[in-house]
Design an enzyme around this catalytic site. Structure first.
Site, short mmCIF file in Angstrom:
data_model
loop_
_atom_site.label_atom_id
_atom_site.label_comp_id
_atom_site.label_asym_id
_atom_site.label_seq_id
_atom_site.Cartn_x
_atom_site.Cartn_y
_atom_site.Cartn_z
N THR A 120 -7.53 5.71 -21.98
CA THR A 120 -7.13 4.64 -22.88
C THR A 120 -5.62 4.58 -22.90
O THR A 120 -4.96 5.45 -22.34
CB THR A 120 -7.68 4.89 -24.30
OG1 THR A 120 -7.13 6.12 -24.82
CG2 THR A 120 -9.20 5.00 -24.28
N ARG A 137 -12.90 9.19 -29.94
CA ARG A 137 -13.54 9.96 -31.00
C ARG A 137 -15.03 9.63 -31.08
O ARG A 137 -15.87 10.54 -31.21
CB ARG A 137 -12.86 9.67 -32.35
CG ARG A 137 -13.35 10.55 -33.49
CD ARG A 137 -12.63 10.25 -34.79
NE ARG A 137 -11.23 10.66 -34.74
CZ ARG A 137 -10.21 9.81 -34.69
NH1 ARG A 137 -10.41 8.51 -34.70
NH2 ARG A 137 -8.97 10.27 -34.66
N HIS A 235 1.42 1.50 -11.21
CA HIS A 235 0.99 0.79 -12.41
C HIS A 235 0.30 -0.54 -12.06
O HIS A 235 0.46 -1.55 -12.75
CB HIS A 235 2.18 0.53 -13.35
CG HIS A 235 1.83 0.58 -14.80
ND1 HIS A 235 2.06 1.68 -15.59
CD2 HIS A 235 1.24 -0.33 -15.63
CE1 HIS A 235 1.66 1.45 -16.82
NE2 HIS A 235 1.14 0.24 -16.87
N ARG A 238 2.58 -3.46 -11.69
CA ARG A 238 3.06 -4.08 -12.92
C ARG A 238 4.33 -3.43 -13.48
O ARG A 238 4.81 -3.82 -14.54
CB ARG A 238 1.96 -4.03 -13.98
CG ARG A 238 0.76 -4.88 -13.60
CD ARG A 238 -0.44 -4.66 -14.51
NE ARG A 238 -0.19 -5.03 -15.89
CZ ARG A 238 -0.25 -6.27 -16.36
NH1 ARG A 238 -0.51 -7.28 -15.54
NH2 ARG A 238 -0.06 -6.52 -17.64
N GLY A 268 -5.45 -1.07 -6.19
CA GLY A 268 -6.13 -1.84 -5.16
C GLY A 268 -7.51 -1.34 -4.80
O GLY A 268 -8.11 -1.82 -3.83
N ILE A 269 -8.06 -0.41 -5.55
CA ILE A 269 -9.38 0.15 -5.23
C ILE A 269 -10.45 -0.80 -5.76
O ILE A 269 -10.56 -1.04 -6.96
CB ILE A 269 -9.54 1.55 -5.85
CG1 ILE A 269 -8.49 2.50 -5.24
CG2 ILE A 269 -10.95 2.08 -5.62
CD1 ILE A 269 -8.29 3.77 -6.02
#
Length: 338
Positions: A120, A137, A235, A238, A268-269
């Protein structure tokens, strides 16, 4: 089911993401913010092109009749080497068409259903990090919160929250050191020295993952700082325009630090064959972002679950057709650069 998921995602993301048959950055209606690449989008496209440049050697006369994709990652037993990358910022990047908590839950719960982990993320809005913590959680700690490279004091405070949520590990996306959205919000992000990393690692018992490593020098610094793992990543194109594709940076990095630190890769996967290529180039596991984000938008947790299982099945088939029975059999001999 996949077509239905993509149709729904296209309706939700219309004008933001074209949900192309091949997600390669060439038809992205937006850059950043949005789901495209920064600037010209060259770094995003380079990830795709770098992977495409590696071809796979077909080999079928062998005795590897069964394919085992299981691995141990930071003490966790995973059924396959594919994790969900951190994708956040629905207000900014998706025009508010999906709630942050809904995206985080879909990614974390979908990954958990498939037996793997999701990361996350973090953003200027504190609700983004909070949404990820809620999802982790609720999943019994089965997830990895990733924090922007803020001041160390702030990072450690957020790590405490991750610890309280029972997180499996924590990450820092160090390549966000120049993110303009953080600067405009008056929030410091900065490059990290070896001493900075060492301070963070010593402040927690959780494994620390550094995401956004693109050079041997940074990989060696991560090892020196005591990080448990790195993610070779730009990233998703980005962070900085005109970078190498991750499949170009990965072999050199793996050649220097493999065995000293866990190595993951993203960028790119799109298929199980892409996963195989990254493993052959030196990664132990991969992160998948945009395809799972689209699956989450169009199908929620079940969409993410299905996409992960589909990619895992494609990986098994690719291993069988290249003479690989286990992940340990996957190496650069199955590839040819053309």
């Amino acid at each position: 089911m996949e077509k239905k998921i993509k149709r729904k995602a296209f309706e939700i993301l219309k004008g933001i993401c074209s949900v192309c048959p091949v997600c390669d950055g060439r038809r992205c209606p937006t850059g950043v913010p949005g789901m495209g690449g920064v600037g010209t989008g060259e770094a995003f496209r380079r990830n795709i092109e770098a992977l495409k440049g590696w071809k796979v050697n077909l080999r079928v006369l062998h005795d590897k009749k069964e394919q085992d994709t299981c691995l141990k990652f930071l003490g966790c037993s995973l059924p396959f080497p594919i994790l969900a990358a951190p994708v956040t910022g629905t207000k900014v990047n998706f025009g508010g068409r999906m709630k942050e908590t809904d995206l985080a839950r879909a990614m974390v719960q979908g990954a958990k259903l498939a037996g793997t982990l999701a990361m996350t993320g973090d953003a200027p809005d504190p609700e983004v990090f909070k949404a990820g913590l809620i999802a982790v959680r609720e999943a019994g700690g089965w997830g990895i919160p990733v924090i922007k490279p803020r001041a160390n004091k702030e990072i450690i405070a957020l790590i405490r929250q991750a610890e309280e949520a029972g997180a499996t590990a924590v990450g820092i996306d160090v390549d966000a050191a120049g993110f303009i959205n953080m600067v405009r919000a008056g929030q410091l992000v900065e490059p990290k020295s070896v001493a900075d990393i060492r301070e963070i690692v010593r402040a927690t018992s959780l494994p620390v993952i550094l995401k956004g490593i693109m050079t041997v020098a940074d990989a060696e610094a991560a090892v020196e700082g005591g990080a448990a793992a790195i993610v070779v990543s730009n990233h998703g194109g980005r962070a900085l325009d005109h970078t190498l594709g991750t499949a170009e940076a990965l072999p050199g990095i793996a050649g220097k630090v493999k065995g000293k630190i866990a190595i993951l890769a993203d960028g790119g996967i799109r298929t199980g064959v892409d996963v195989l290529k990254m493993l052959a180039l030196g990664a132990e596991a991969v992160l998948v972002g945009r395809p799972l984000c689209i699956a989450a938008c169009g199908g929620g947790a079940e969409g993410v679950h299905k996409k992960l299982l589909d990619m895992a099945s494609e990986l098994q088939a690719a291993m069988r057709l290249t003479g690989c029975g286990t992940l340990q059999d996957v190496n650069c001999s199955i590839l040819k650069n053309v």
